[in-house]
Design a protein around this motif. Structure first.
Motif, PDB file in Angstrom:
ATOM      1  N   ASN A  81       0.860  -1.177   0.000  1.00  0.00           N
ATOM      2  CA  ASN A  81       0.000   0.000   0.000  1.00  0.00           C
ATOM      3  C   ASN A  81       0.894   1.223   0.000  1.00  0.00           C
ATOM      4  O   ASN A  81       1.985   1.191   0.544  1.00  0.00           O
ATOM      5  CB  ASN A  81      -0.873  -0.001   1.262  1.00  0.00           C
ATOM      6  CG  ASN A  81      -2.309   0.319   0.990  1.00  0.00           C
ATOM      7  OD1 ASN A  81      -2.601   1.095   0.098  1.00  0.00           O
ATOM      8  ND2 ASN A  81      -3.196  -0.275   1.763  1.00  0.00           N
ATOM      9  N   GLU A 119      -8.239  -5.835  17.317  1.00  0.00           N
ATOM     10  CA  GLU A 119      -7.487  -6.233  16.131  1.00  0.00           C
ATOM     11  C   GLU A 119      -6.182  -6.930  16.495  1.00  0.00           C
ATOM     12  O   GLU A 119      -5.565  -7.562  15.651  1.00  0.00           O
ATOM     13  CB  GLU A 119      -7.149  -5.003  15.268  1.00  0.00           C
ATOM     14  CG  GLU A 119      -8.338  -4.326  14.663  1.00  0.00           C
ATOM     15  CD  GLU A 119      -7.961  -3.017  13.991  1.00  0.00           C
ATOM     16  OE1 GLU A 119      -6.765  -2.656  13.952  1.00  0.00           O
ATOM     17  OE2 GLU A 119      -8.875  -2.341  13.520  1.00  0.00           O
ATOM     18  N   LYS A 140      -5.718   2.137   8.654  1.00  0.00           N
ATOM     19  CA  LYS A 140      -7.158   2.214   8.876  1.00  0.00           C
ATOM     20  C   LYS A 140      -7.879   2.140   7.534  1.00  0.00           C
ATOM     21  O   LYS A 140      -7.695   2.986   6.671  1.00  0.00           O
ATOM     22  CB  LYS A 140      -7.534   3.516   9.591  1.00  0.00           C
ATOM     23  CG  LYS A 140      -6.806   3.707  10.905  1.00  0.00           C
ATOM     24  CD  LYS A 140      -7.183   2.654  11.918  1.00  0.00           C
ATOM     25  CE  LYS A 140      -6.506   2.929  13.240  1.00  0.00           C
ATOM     26  NZ  LYS A 140      -6.805   1.994  14.270  1.00  0.00           N
ATOM     27  N   SER A 141      -8.634   1.087   7.337  1.00  0.00           N
ATOM     28  CA  SER A 141      -9.417   0.905   6.117  1.00  0.00           C
ATOM     29  C   SER A 141     -10.559  -0.047   6.437  1.00  0.00           C
ATOM     30  O   SER A 141     -10.759  -0.435   7.585  1.00  0.00           O
ATOM     31  CB  SER A 141      -8.532   0.352   4.994  1.00  0.00           C
ATOM     32  OG  SER A 141      -8.030  -0.920   5.353  1.00  0.00           O
ATOM     33  N   VAL A 142     -11.298  -0.439   5.413  1.00  0.00           N
ATOM     34  CA  VAL A 142     -12.412  -1.371   5.630  1.00  0.00           C
ATOM     35  C   VAL A 142     -11.884  -2.654   6.245  1.00  0.00           C
ATOM     36  O   VAL A 142     -12.432  -3.171   7.208  1.00  0.00           O
ATOM     37  CB  VAL A 142     -13.147  -1.647   4.299  1.00  0.00           C
ATOM     38  CG1 VAL A 142     -14.222  -2.693   4.493  1.00  0.00           C
ATOM     39  CG2 VAL A 142     -13.725  -0.363   3.745  1.00  0.00           C
ATOM     40  N   ASP A 143     -10.810  -3.180   5.692  1.00  0.00           N
ATOM     41  CA  ASP A 143     -10.116  -4.326   6.279  1.00  0.00           C
ATOM     42  C   ASP A 143      -8.770  -3.839   6.784  1.00  0.00           C
ATOM     43  O   ASP A 143      -7.798  -3.768   6.018  1.00  0.00           O
ATOM     44  CB  ASP A 143      -9.905  -5.430   5.234  1.00  0.00           C
ATOM     45  CG  ASP A 143     -11.212  -6.031   4.766  1.00  0.00           C
ATOM     46  OD1 ASP A 143     -12.119  -6.175   5.600  1.00  0.00           O
ATOM     47  OD2 ASP A 143     -11.317  -6.352   3.562  1.00  0.00           O
ATOM     48  N   PRO A 144      -8.675  -3.453   8.069  1.00  0.00           N
ATOM     49  CA  PRO A 144      -7.414  -2.893   8.584  1.00  0.00           C
ATOM     50  C   PRO A 144      -6.243  -3.856   8.376  1.00  0.00           C
ATOM     51  O   PRO A 144      -6.383  -5.065   8.512  1.00  0.00           O
ATOM     52  CB  PRO A 144      -7.697  -2.693  10.069  1.00  0.00           C
ATOM     53  CG  PRO A 144      -9.169  -2.706  10.205  1.00  0.00           C
ATOM     54  CD  PRO A 144      -9.686  -3.570   9.097  1.00  0.00           C
ATOM     55  N   ILE A 145      -5.108  -3.292   8.006  1.00  0.00           N
ATOM     56  CA  ILE A 145      -3.889  -4.073   7.822  1.00  0.00           C
ATOM     57  C   ILE A 145      -2.997  -3.817   9.022  1.00  0.00           C
ATOM     58  O   ILE A 145      -2.609  -2.679   9.281  1.00  0.00           O
ATOM     59  CB  ILE A 145      -3.140  -3.635   6.537  1.00  0.00           C
ATOM     60  CG1 ILE A 145      -4.013  -3.818   5.311  1.00  0.00           C
ATOM     61  CG2 ILE A 145      -1.836  -4.404   6.394  1.00  0.00           C
ATOM     62  CD1 ILE A 145      -3.421  -3.187   4.056  1.00  0.00           C
TER      63      ILE A 145
END
Length: 187
Positions: free
Chosen positions: A46, A58, A78-83
């Motif tokens: 990313n 998480e 921070k996103s829909v599916d946090p990495i």
């Protein structure tokens, strides 16, 4: 004027072998150096993202680190599916991303750090941190000639008068707050 001790900076997420790490966005990553130190696979996961501390739910499974780059902090994109990812000062040092290099890259675009010496900056929680928090409450004091910062526990000498308690950070011998940069008087 406003005061903000934390400056959000963008990061790139790299996968080094099977481990994700963040590095400041926009600064060249020398992949040859990584290969020479023993990294077998390098990929960009990313780019130009902001990161922060992961939510407690998480981080239920413990994460390990790449054997070459110990983790100083676990962070999350921070996103829909946090990495979940890692931050390693040792990785930044190997890549030549010193705080001075980071400062030189970001100061042109960010007015908040223009008057700051790079030695007063650090990275924590996925942010560029300005100065350090004082160990005690600080007061703005009118001395009769001008305004200064004095620790709340210090005795005042006439005609000094406390104007307001203030939050900020110490950078060198000065105090940064929402009222500007003021000199610190220690007694």
């Amino acid at each position: 004027m406003f005061y903000d001790r934390e400056v959000e900076i963008p990061f790139d997420v790299l996968r080094l072998d099977d481990y994700t790490y963040v590095v400041p966005h926009g600064i060249r990553v020398d992949t040859e150096t990584l290969v020479k130190t023993g990294v077998k696979k390098i990929s960009l996961v990313n780019r130009n993202v902001t990161v922060g501390l992961p939510d407690p739910d998480e981080t239920t499974t413990p994460l390990d680190s790449h054997p070459l780059f110990p983790t100083d902090e676990f962070l999350a994109v921070k996103s829909v599916d946090p990495i979940l990812t890692r931050f390693s000062n040792k990785l930044l040092k190997l890549l030549g991303m010193t705080i001075e290099v980071i400062y030189d890259y970001f100061f042109e675009a960010n007015q908040k750090i223009l008057d700051i010496d790079p030695s007063q900056l650090s990275i924590s929680k996925g942010r560029l941190i300005i100065g350090e928090k004082p160990a005690e409450q600080m007061n703005i004091v009118w001395t009769g000639d001008g305004f200064v910062i004095i620790p709340a526990s210090s005795k005042l000498v006439p005609p000094e008068e406390v104007v307001i308690e203030v939050e900020g950070s110490i950078t060198g011998s000065q105090f940064r707050c929402k009222y500007g940069i003021l000199n610190i008087i220690r007694r």
